[in-house]
Write an enzyme that holds these catalytic residues in place. Sequence first.
Site, PDB file in Angstrom:
ATOM      1  N   ARG A 111      16.320 -30.000  80.555  1.00  0.00           N
ATOM      2  CA  ARG A 111      15.344 -30.719  81.361  1.00  0.00           C
ATOM      3  C   ARG A 111      15.816 -32.137  81.617  1.00  0.00           C
ATOM      4  NH1 ARG A 111      11.465 -32.327  79.005  1.00  0.00           N
ATOM      5  NH2 ARG A 111      11.857 -31.497  76.928  1.00  0.00           N
ATOM      6  N   TYR A 150      17.645 -24.820  85.894  1.00  0.00           N
ATOM      7  CA  TYR A 150      17.545 -24.665  84.438  1.00  0.00           C
ATOM      8  C   TYR A 150      16.119 -24.815  83.894  1.00  0.00           C
ATOM      9  CZ  TYR A 150      19.596 -24.028  79.886  1.00  0.00           C
ATOM     10  OH  TYR A 150      19.948 -23.487  78.675  1.00  0.00           O
ATOM     11  N   LYS A 165       6.484 -25.938  82.312  1.00  0.00           N
ATOM     12  CA  LYS A 165       6.124 -27.326  81.989  1.00  0.00           C
ATOM     13  C   LYS A 165       5.422 -28.021  83.158  1.00  0.00           C
ATOM     14  CE  LYS A 165       8.370 -26.849  78.120  1.00  0.00           C
ATOM     15  NZ  LYS A 165       7.784 -26.928  76.802  1.00  0.00           N
ATOM     16  N   HIS A 208       1.413 -28.668  74.396  1.00  0.00           N
ATOM     17  CA  HIS A 208       2.752 -28.171  74.053  1.00  0.00           C
ATOM     18  C   HIS A 208       2.695 -27.610  72.632  1.00  0.00           C
ATOM     19  CE1 HIS A 208       7.346 -29.222  73.803  1.00  0.00           C
ATOM     20  NE2 HIS A 208       7.148 -27.984  74.184  1.00  0.00           N
ATOM     21  N   SER A 242      10.127 -30.715  71.781  1.00  0.00           N
ATOM     22  CA  SER A 242      11.109 -29.719  72.197  1.00  0.00           C
ATOM     23  C   SER A 242      12.207 -29.562  71.146  1.00  0.00           C
ATOM     24  CB  SER A 242      11.736 -30.148  73.531  1.00  0.00           C
ATOM     25  OG  SER A 242      10.718 -30.286  74.493  1.00  0.00           O
ATOM     26  N   CYS A 293      12.011 -28.506  68.119  1.00  0.00           N
ATOM     27  CA  CYS A 293      11.623 -28.954  66.775  1.00  0.00           C
ATOM     28  C   CYS A 293      10.901 -27.866  65.984  1.00  0.00           C
ATOM     29  CB  CYS A 293      10.780 -30.215  66.858  1.00  0.00           C
ATOM     30  SG  CYS A 293      11.758 -31.651  67.365  1.00  0.00           S
ATOM     31  N   GLY A 294      11.022 -26.616  66.420  1.00  0.00           N
ATOM     32  CA  GLY A 294      10.592 -25.535  65.534  1.00  0.00           C
ATOM     33  C   GLY A 294       9.397 -24.695  65.946  1.00  0.00           C
ATOM     34  N   LYS A 295       8.905 -24.794  67.195  1.00  0.00           N
ATOM     35  CA  LYS A 295       7.732 -24.006  67.580  1.00  0.00           C
ATOM     36  C   LYS A 295       8.038 -22.509  67.593  1.00  0.00           C
ATOM     37  CE  LYS A 295       6.950 -26.266  71.369  1.00  0.00           C
ATOM     38  NZ  LYS A 295       8.047 -27.209  71.128  1.00  0.00           N
ATOM     39  N   ASP A 350       5.004 -21.872  72.848  1.00  0.00           N
ATOM     40  CA  ASP A 350       5.354 -23.143  73.513  1.00  0.00           C
ATOM     41  C   ASP A 350       4.167 -23.866  74.132  1.00  0.00           C
ATOM     42  OD1 ASP A 350       7.646 -24.875  74.186  1.00  0.00           O
ATOM     43  OD2 ASP A 350       7.144 -24.429  76.270  1.00  0.00           O
ATOM     44  N   ASN A 385      21.554 -26.462  73.829  1.00  0.00           N
ATOM     45  CA  ASN A 385      20.289 -26.087  74.470  1.00  0.00           C
ATOM     46  C   ASN A 385      20.402 -24.719  75.152  1.00  0.00           C
ATOM     47  OD1 ASN A 385      17.522 -26.573  75.174  1.00  0.00           O
ATOM     48  ND2 ASN A 385      18.170 -27.130  77.249  1.00  0.00           N
ATOM     49  N   SER A 386      21.314 -23.870  74.663  1.00  0.00           N
ATOM     50  CA  SER A 386      21.391 -22.516  75.214  1.00  0.00           C
ATOM     51  C   SER A 386      20.118 -21.768  74.829  1.00  0.00           C
ATOM     52  CB  SER A 386      22.634 -21.794  74.706  1.00  0.00           C
ATOM     53  OG  SER A 386      22.682 -21.796  73.293  1.00  0.00           O
ATOM     54  N   ARG A 387      19.735 -20.803  75.649  1.00  0.00           N
ATOM     55  CA  ARG A 387      18.401 -20.201  75.515  1.00  0.00           C
ATOM     56  C   ARG A 387      18.436 -18.697  75.746  1.00  0.00           C
ATOM     57  NH1 ARG A 387      13.705 -23.901  74.762  1.00  0.00           N
ATOM     58  NH2 ARG A 387      14.732 -25.930  74.659  1.00  0.00           N
ATOM     59  N   ARG A 431      10.642 -34.212  64.120  1.00  0.00           N
ATOM     60  CA  ARG A 431      11.911 -34.095  63.401  1.00  0.00           C
ATOM     61  C   ARG A 431      12.215 -35.461  62.824  1.00  0.00           C
ATOM     62  NH1 ARG A 431      16.560 -30.559  63.985  1.00  0.00           N
ATOM     63  NH2 ARG A 431      15.389 -29.246  65.417  1.00  0.00           N
ATOM     64  N   PHE A 459      11.734 -22.647  57.709  1.00  0.00           N
ATOM     65  CA  PHE A 459      11.608 -21.291  58.241  1.00  0.00           C
ATOM     66  C   PHE A 459      10.539 -20.489  57.478  1.00  0.00           C
ATOM     67  CE2 PHE A 459      15.862 -22.915  59.276  1.00  0.00           C
ATOM     68  CZ  PHE A 459      15.773 -22.861  60.652  1.00  0.00           C
ATOM     69  N   ASN A 468       8.095 -22.109  55.199  1.00  0.00           N
ATOM     70  CA  ASN A 468       7.011 -22.935  55.750  1.00  0.00           C
ATOM     71  C   ASN A 468       5.650 -22.256  55.546  1.00  0.00           C
ATOM     72  OD1 ASN A 468       8.870 -24.878  56.541  1.00  0.00           O
ATOM     73  ND2 ASN A 468       9.121 -24.001  58.594  1.00  0.00           N
TER      74      ASN A 468
HETATM   75  P1  GTP Z   1      11.356 -25.778  72.701  1.00  0.00           P
HETATM   76  O1  GTP Z   1      11.501 -24.376  73.180  1.00  0.00           O
HETATM   77  O2  GTP Z   1      12.403 -26.684  73.212  1.00  0.00           O
HETATM   78  O3  GTP Z   1       9.995 -26.340  72.933  1.00  0.00           O
HETATM   79  O4  GTP Z   1      11.683 -25.763  71.111  1.00  0.00           O
HETATM   80  P2  GTP Z   1      10.891 -25.236  69.821  1.00  0.00           P
HETATM   81  O5  GTP Z   1       9.942 -26.275  69.355  1.00  0.00           O
HETATM   82  O6  GTP Z   1      10.350 -23.884  70.059  1.00  0.00           O
HETATM   83  O7  GTP Z   1      12.046 -25.186  68.712  1.00  0.00           O
HETATM   84  P3  GTP Z   1      12.754 -23.928  68.001  1.00  0.00           P
HETATM   85  O8  GTP Z   1      11.816 -23.128  67.154  1.00  0.00           O
HETATM   86  O9  GTP Z   1      13.513 -23.186  69.015  1.00  0.00           O
HETATM   87  O10 GTP Z   1      13.746 -24.673  67.003  1.00  0.00           O
HETATM   88  C1  GTP Z   1      14.727 -25.569  67.441  1.00  0.00           C
HETATM   89  C2  GTP Z   1      15.776 -25.715  66.379  1.00  0.00           C
HETATM   90  O11 GTP Z   1      15.192 -26.139  65.145  1.00  0.00           O
HETATM   91  C3  GTP Z   1      16.512 -24.422  66.092  1.00  0.00           C
HETATM   92  O12 GTP Z   1      17.891 -24.686  65.990  1.00  0.00           O
HETATM   93  C4  GTP Z   1      15.968 -23.989  64.760  1.00  0.00           C
HETATM   94  O13 GTP Z   1      16.915 -23.272  64.000  1.00  0.00           O
HETATM   95  C5  GTP Z   1      15.592 -25.304  64.074  1.00  0.00           C
HETATM   96  N1  GTP Z   1      14.452 -25.118  63.140  1.00  0.00           N
HETATM   97  C6  GTP Z   1      13.278 -24.508  63.414  1.00  0.00           C
HETATM   98  N2  GTP Z   1      12.471 -24.465  62.311  1.00  0.00           N
HETATM   99  C7  GTP Z   1      13.152 -25.081  61.320  1.00  0.00           C
HETATM  100  C8  GTP Z   1      12.871 -25.352  59.948  1.00  0.00           C
HETATM  101  O14 GTP Z   1      11.805 -25.032  59.410  1.00  0.00           O
HETATM  102  N3  GTP Z   1      13.828 -26.017  59.253  1.00  0.00           N
HETATM  103  C9  GTP Z   1      15.017 -26.398  59.816  1.00  0.00           C
HETATM  104  N4  GTP Z   1      15.903 -27.033  59.056  1.00  0.00           N
HETATM  105  N5  GTP Z   1      15.334 -26.132  61.101  1.00  0.00           N
HETATM  106  C10 GTP Z   1      14.412 -25.491  61.858  1.00  0.00           C
HETATM  107  C1  SPV Z   2      11.135 -27.688  76.096  1.00  0.00           C
HETATM  108  O1  SPV Z   2      12.043 -28.455  76.425  1.00  0.00           O
HETATM  109  O2  SPV Z   2      10.119 -28.084  75.470  1.00  0.00           O
HETATM  110  C2  SPV Z   2      11.242 -26.251  76.414  1.00  0.00           C
HETATM  111  C3  SPV Z   2      12.361 -25.814  77.237  1.00  0.00           C
HETATM  112  O3  SPV Z   2      10.370 -25.485  76.028  1.00  0.00           O
HETATM  113  S1  SPV Z   2      12.079 -26.020  78.939  1.00  0.00           S
HETATM  114  O4  SPV Z   2      11.376 -24.849  79.429  1.00  0.00           O
HETATM  115  O5  SPV Z   2      13.378 -26.170  79.588  1.00  0.00           O
HETATM  116  O6  SPV Z   2      11.255 -27.194  79.158  1.00  0.00           O
HETATM  117 MN    MN Z   3       8.847 -26.574  74.727  1.00  0.00          MN
END
Ligand code: GTP
Ligand code: SPV
Ligand code: MN
Length: 626
Positions: free
Chosen positions: A97, A236, A245, A265, A287, A289-291, A312, A402-404, A435, A531, A534
Amino acid sequence: MTLLDRPRTTGPVPVVAARTAAPVAERVAVRPAEVQAWVAEQAALLEPAEIVWVDGSTRERHELLQLLVANGTLEQLNPDLRPYSFIARSAESDVARLEGRTFICTDDEADAGPTNNWREPAAMRAELTQVFRGAMRGRTMYVVPFAMGPIGSPMARFGVQLTDSPYVVVSVGTMTRMGDAALEQIARGASWVPAVHSVGAPLAPGQADVPWPCNDTKYIVHFPATREIWSYGSAYGGNAILAKKAYALRIASVMAREEGWLAEHMLIIKVTPPTGRSYHFAAAFPSACGKTNMAMMTPTLPGWTVETIGDDIAWLWIGADGRLRAINPEAGFFGVAPGTGLRTNPTAVDALWGNTIFTNVATTPEGDVWWEGLTDEKPARLTDWRGEQWTPASGRPAAHPNSRFTVSARQCPSIAEDWDDPEGVVIDAIIFGGRRASNVPLVVEARDWDHGVFMGATIASEQTAAAEGTVGELRRDPFAMLPFAGYNMADYFAHWLDFGRRLRRSARVPRVFQVNWFRKGADGTFLWPGFGDNARVLEWMVARVDGQVGAIDSPIGSLPTPGGLNVDDLDLDEATMEELFRVDPEAFLAEADDVEQFFASFGERLPAELQRQLALLRGRLEAARG
Ligand code: GTP
Ligand code: SPV
Ligand code: MN
């Protein structure tokens, strides 16, 4: 094996969502005149070679995928290893983004607020007219109707995206309820948001296309007053899947404020302890950070289950029963690949068995995918996200950070049975997170809703690769909505405070917590296993919701009592536990100074309650400093 294997019809989980196409005559009949007029008007500006109305059928998806393979945008993965799945390698300039090119156009600059890029609407319209003129020359313009939220839900909202990217069409097909069913609702009078998207790469007659057309000039523009979205130059993720978004957060947040609900979000999960009684949590983390990981968590606690409702975006409202309810407006997951592995998130790995489009991951010589963290051991040889040969000695990531993956929600083994209930689920608690390598403890509970709003408003997080910018740099990301609030963030805070007042009047107010999975020790490694573990934090929250455990009052909120958090079978020594929960008054007083500055950027518009919360926090911190 044919190039494009048809989706398999048997297996542990459903294949691509079964949608049936209506007969052609019927499809044409459903096209609302208002949408047709808008399409014609935009076509005159965009000058596409052809217009295709997308119906959302499986056959159509199959044809688009075939076209994308023929164009070189997608490459099919080995169907024996990853059935009916594909990889896209984007242009190197189009990987995340772009917050710097995201605009909110309001008559009054103050209505966009200091956290948004503002542009004067008429000037932006004039600029966009120039940019978009002839932008689709030589390309097909797809008319993509979609619904956010289950069709039939009081919360469902509709839109129509025009796009010249078939990759975006198949992505929207996974992420939303796309096609005839949505168009039919519009024909019946549902209001809809118009969204125009072009990759900004018109083709001259005879000009060969490239695998990932895009433009170095990019715009993601929102007109909240007229509820319009215009996006140019990128294919993208959030830049291009405008239902996500741009609509479900930026435009929806404006609708939500006017109509008295919340567009957030947030992930949504259903947590069931061994007692069998379920609880629902909504959690906002910035973004990457673990959702997604929390949404698909496999709890390490025996007898506990976590089911996925959304990963998300959450739309929350106060139901007729006075309870806080939420739906996931999306229909799929656009998840971060790196870090998603059998050890960290086996559920996600399972969900990706087939019918998945991967973008910017690496591929193996056997024709499967790989990314950092998928397996502990790195493969000896890969083709990296750029399409170059890669070995562990290459000294660069094989997959883009940021590969998806793009996959249907139905394919997730942990999806809750009622994930798409039109009435949503009742939310028992709200979680904010970020984070933070330092300062912020593993979990802390807000004293009440208003303190919770202060927590949400002051969340800071280290930047990730999900958007442009310096990875690791700390910034305030209030409610994880910094890039996604469609109006003045101070007014957004006020809306949250007001929402709490309404909740207090009618029913039980959900508890509010703050978490941080990412605190690091002196050696730079994470203190908390994260993970599936939690779930231990969720266990404490459930006990708090039920009023079963006490807590320690700290200057920043309530902390678990010693032994209050279940760390059985975890290899955590006393010092680590102490560091996980340490609240350093000096460090938080410095945070308070930073928050003061952040709040000052909103001037008079900042709700007085937040200044009051800041003063109270400082008072408690100073008392603790002694
Ligand atoms: P967006 O799709 O961008 O909104 O991201 P998201 O908030 O869904 O984040 P996602 O769960 O994809 O996690 C992003 C990164 O954080 C990944 O590389 C995960 O492996 C890492 N991660 C997620 N949960 C944890 C955790 O509890 N501990 C640690 N150390 N890393 C984590
Ligand atoms: C984010 O960045 O919070 C995402 C990925 O969930 S995107 O759809 O590219 O915004
Ligand atoms: Mn997101």
